[in-house]
Design an enzyme around this catalytic site. Sequence first.
Site, PDB file in Angstrom:
ATOM      1  N   ASN A   9      32.708 -32.795  -0.167  1.00 54.97           N
ATOM      2  CA  ASN A   9      32.482 -32.718  -1.609  1.00 54.97           C
ATOM      3  C   ASN A   9      33.284 -31.529  -2.124  1.00 54.97           C
ATOM      4  O   ASN A   9      32.895 -30.383  -1.935  1.00 54.97           O
ATOM      5  CB  ASN A   9      30.978 -32.522  -1.880  1.00 54.97           C
ATOM      6  CG  ASN A   9      30.690 -32.258  -3.335  1.00 54.97           C
ATOM      7  OD1 ASN A   9      31.536 -32.499  -4.194  1.00 54.97           O
ATOM      8  ND2 ASN A   9      29.496 -31.761  -3.622  1.00 54.97           N
ATOM      9  N   TRP A  10      34.394 -31.835  -2.777  1.00 57.50           N
ATOM     10  CA  TRP A  10      35.283 -30.745  -3.219  1.00 57.50           C
ATOM     11  C   TRP A  10      34.808 -30.077  -4.503  1.00 57.50           C
ATOM     12  O   TRP A  10      35.416 -29.102  -4.947  1.00 57.50           O
ATOM     13  CB  TRP A  10      36.711 -31.279  -3.397  1.00 57.50           C
ATOM     14  CG  TRP A  10      37.422 -31.514  -2.105  1.00 57.50           C
ATOM     15  CD1 TRP A  10      37.020 -31.127  -0.860  1.00 57.50           C
ATOM     16  CD2 TRP A  10      38.679 -32.171  -1.928  1.00 57.50           C
ATOM     17  NE1 TRP A  10      37.939 -31.512   0.080  1.00 57.50           N
ATOM     18  CE2 TRP A  10      38.977 -32.154  -0.558  1.00 57.50           C
ATOM     19  CE3 TRP A  10      39.580 -32.780  -2.801  1.00 57.50           C
ATOM     20  CZ2 TRP A  10      40.134 -32.730  -0.035  1.00 57.50           C
ATOM     21  CZ3 TRP A  10      40.737 -33.346  -2.288  1.00 57.50           C
ATOM     22  CH2 TRP A  10      41.010 -33.318  -0.915  1.00 57.50           C
ATOM     23  N   LYS A  11      33.781 -30.641  -5.121  1.00 59.41           N
ATOM     24  CA  LYS A  11      33.276 -30.074  -6.378  1.00 59.41           C
ATOM     25  C   LYS A  11      34.450 -29.846  -7.353  1.00 59.41           C
ATOM     26  O   LYS A  11      35.380 -30.653  -7.380  1.00 59.41           O
ATOM     27  CB  LYS A  11      32.500 -28.783  -6.106  1.00 59.41           C
ATOM     28  CG  LYS A  11      31.475 -28.949  -5.002  1.00 59.41           C
ATOM     29  CD  LYS A  11      30.518 -27.807  -4.917  1.00 59.41           C
ATOM     30  CE  LYS A  11      29.613 -28.016  -3.719  1.00 59.41           C
ATOM     31  NZ  LYS A  11      28.539 -27.030  -3.641  1.00 59.41           N
ATOM     32  N   HIS A  95      23.452 -34.853  -6.948  1.00 62.11           N
ATOM     33  CA  HIS A  95      23.690 -33.555  -6.309  1.00 62.11           C
ATOM     34  C   HIS A  95      22.843 -32.494  -7.015  1.00 62.11           C
ATOM     35  O   HIS A  95      22.646 -32.557  -8.227  1.00 62.11           O
ATOM     36  CB  HIS A  95      25.179 -33.205  -6.383  1.00 62.11           C
ATOM     37  CG  HIS A  95      25.542 -32.038  -5.519  1.00 62.11           C
ATOM     38  ND1 HIS A  95      25.282 -30.746  -5.892  1.00 62.11           N
ATOM     39  CD2 HIS A  95      26.092 -31.980  -4.284  1.00 62.11           C
ATOM     40  CE1 HIS A  95      25.683 -29.938  -4.916  1.00 62.11           C
ATOM     41  NE2 HIS A  95      26.173 -30.657  -3.933  1.00 62.11           N
ATOM     42  N   GLU A  97      23.440 -29.622  -7.938  1.00 61.19           N
ATOM     43  CA  GLU A  97      24.102 -28.937  -9.058  1.00 61.19           C
ATOM     44  C   GLU A  97      23.990 -29.770 -10.327  1.00 61.19           C
ATOM     45  O   GLU A  97      23.831 -29.230 -11.428  1.00 61.19           O
ATOM     46  CB  GLU A  97      25.574 -28.652  -8.696  1.00 61.19           C
ATOM     47  CG  GLU A  97      25.669 -27.523  -7.677  1.00 61.19           C
ATOM     48  CD  GLU A  97      26.877 -27.590  -6.757  1.00 61.19           C
ATOM     49  OE1 GLU A  97      27.833 -28.329  -7.054  1.00 61.19           O
ATOM     50  OE2 GLU A  97      26.839 -26.891  -5.730  1.00 61.19           O
ATOM     51  N   GLU A 167      19.877 -31.990   1.209  1.00 61.97           N
ATOM     52  CA  GLU A 167      20.571 -30.726   0.989  1.00 61.97           C
ATOM     53  C   GLU A 167      19.593 -29.696   0.422  1.00 61.97           C
ATOM     54  O   GLU A 167      19.360 -29.675  -0.803  1.00 61.97           O
ATOM     55  CB  GLU A 167      21.709 -30.915  -0.008  1.00 61.97           C
ATOM     56  CG  GLU A 167      22.742 -31.917   0.445  1.00 61.97           C
ATOM     57  CD  GLU A 167      24.062 -31.677  -0.263  1.00 61.97           C
ATOM     58  OE1 GLU A 167      25.031 -31.381   0.439  1.00 61.97           O
ATOM     59  OE2 GLU A 167      24.115 -31.756  -1.497  1.00 61.97           O
ATOM     60  N   GLY A 173      26.126 -23.513  -0.434  1.00 65.34           N
ATOM     61  CA  GLY A 173      27.069 -22.489  -0.868  1.00 65.34           C
ATOM     62  C   GLY A 173      26.595 -21.065  -0.633  1.00 65.34           C
ATOM     63  O   GLY A 173      27.171 -20.118  -1.149  1.00 65.34           O
ATOM     64  N   SER A 212      25.898 -25.482   3.721  1.00 62.79           N
ATOM     65  CA  SER A 212      26.634 -24.536   4.561  1.00 62.79           C
ATOM     66  C   SER A 212      26.940 -25.082   5.955  1.00 62.79           C
ATOM     67  O   SER A 212      26.889 -24.347   6.949  1.00 62.79           O
ATOM     68  CB  SER A 212      25.895 -23.194   4.640  1.00 62.79           C
ATOM     69  OG  SER A 212      25.780 -22.623   3.351  1.00 62.79           O
ATOM     70  N   GLY A 233      30.521 -28.887   1.457  1.00 66.88           N
ATOM     71  CA  GLY A 233      31.203 -28.318   0.304  1.00 66.88           C
ATOM     72  C   GLY A 233      32.275 -27.334   0.744  1.00 66.88           C
ATOM     73  O   GLY A 233      33.405 -27.697   1.056  1.00 66.88           O
ATOM     74  N   GLY A 234      31.907 -26.058   0.794  1.00 64.66           N
ATOM     75  CA  GLY A 234      32.869 -24.984   1.033  1.00 64.66           C
ATOM     76  C   GLY A 234      33.797 -25.202   2.226  1.00 64.66           C
ATOM     77  O   GLY A 234      35.026 -25.076   2.095  1.00 64.66           O
TER      78      GLY A 234
END
Length: 255
Positions: A9-11, A95, A97, A167, A173, A212, A233-234
């Site tokens: 997930n590159w956001k 998600h 966010e 999640e 993150g 993470s 993500g990251g």
Amino acid sequence: MRRPILAANWKMHKTTEEAAAFVDAFLPQVKDANAVDIVLAPTFTAIDRVAKAIAGSNVALAAQNVNPEEKGAFTGEIAPGMLVEFGCAYTIVGHSERRALYGETDDFIAKKAAALFARDIRPIVCVGETLEEREADRTLEVVGGQIAGSLAEVPEARAEEVVVAYEPVWAIGTGKTATPEMAQEVHAAIRGQLRERFGDAADAIRIQYGGSVKPENVDSLMAQPDIDGALVGGAALDPDAFARIVCFEPAGDNA
Ligand code: PEP
């Protein structure tokens, strides 16, 4: 029994150029990873470029969001049919966010999942508790409510196509990962709830862990019986790191 699914997930990261450079570096590293599903979820602006770059490879495309309507006066939104044009196989919905920053509810997420099914796109439905909820011992209650609400409109006959991503919000993150045992406990509870709702199809539904995930912890997470993949993500912004995650080596697997 369940084919692992590793998704990036590159956001709101990567220009089209950066996305193309990632794919160039990433594809050769995962070309032999044929026992897993590999998914990239770029921004909408990079989706066309990534779709073309991964064409013919073992990597599938996802969107990070969708609107449940097919067209109309919804400024800034993207319809399921528009994702079909690019060959999107999956789309992330719910998600944390989007739940926290844009007020998305379980009902809205359920409508998105139903709209995706209507277009033969598999939803990756995210659920997870906040730190406050975990500390109040409400994890299973909160996640259970999200599962019930967000999957409310999944057609029974297509339950196996759903992907769930557990999640924990406090692990996204932050560098804090749930221990494999903590994650497994919630994954097992989710699968139990899926069994009540969908019967034996629950055994085929993939449940990803997200929060993470990195090369250093993916192996122990994937060794858990009910962890069937990762939403990353990251660490998935870096082609080498995400390739290592895709090529995970679960403990005890001598293959
Ligand atoms: C995510 O974006 O869904 C996520 C889990 O992010 P990170 O891996 O950076 O925690």
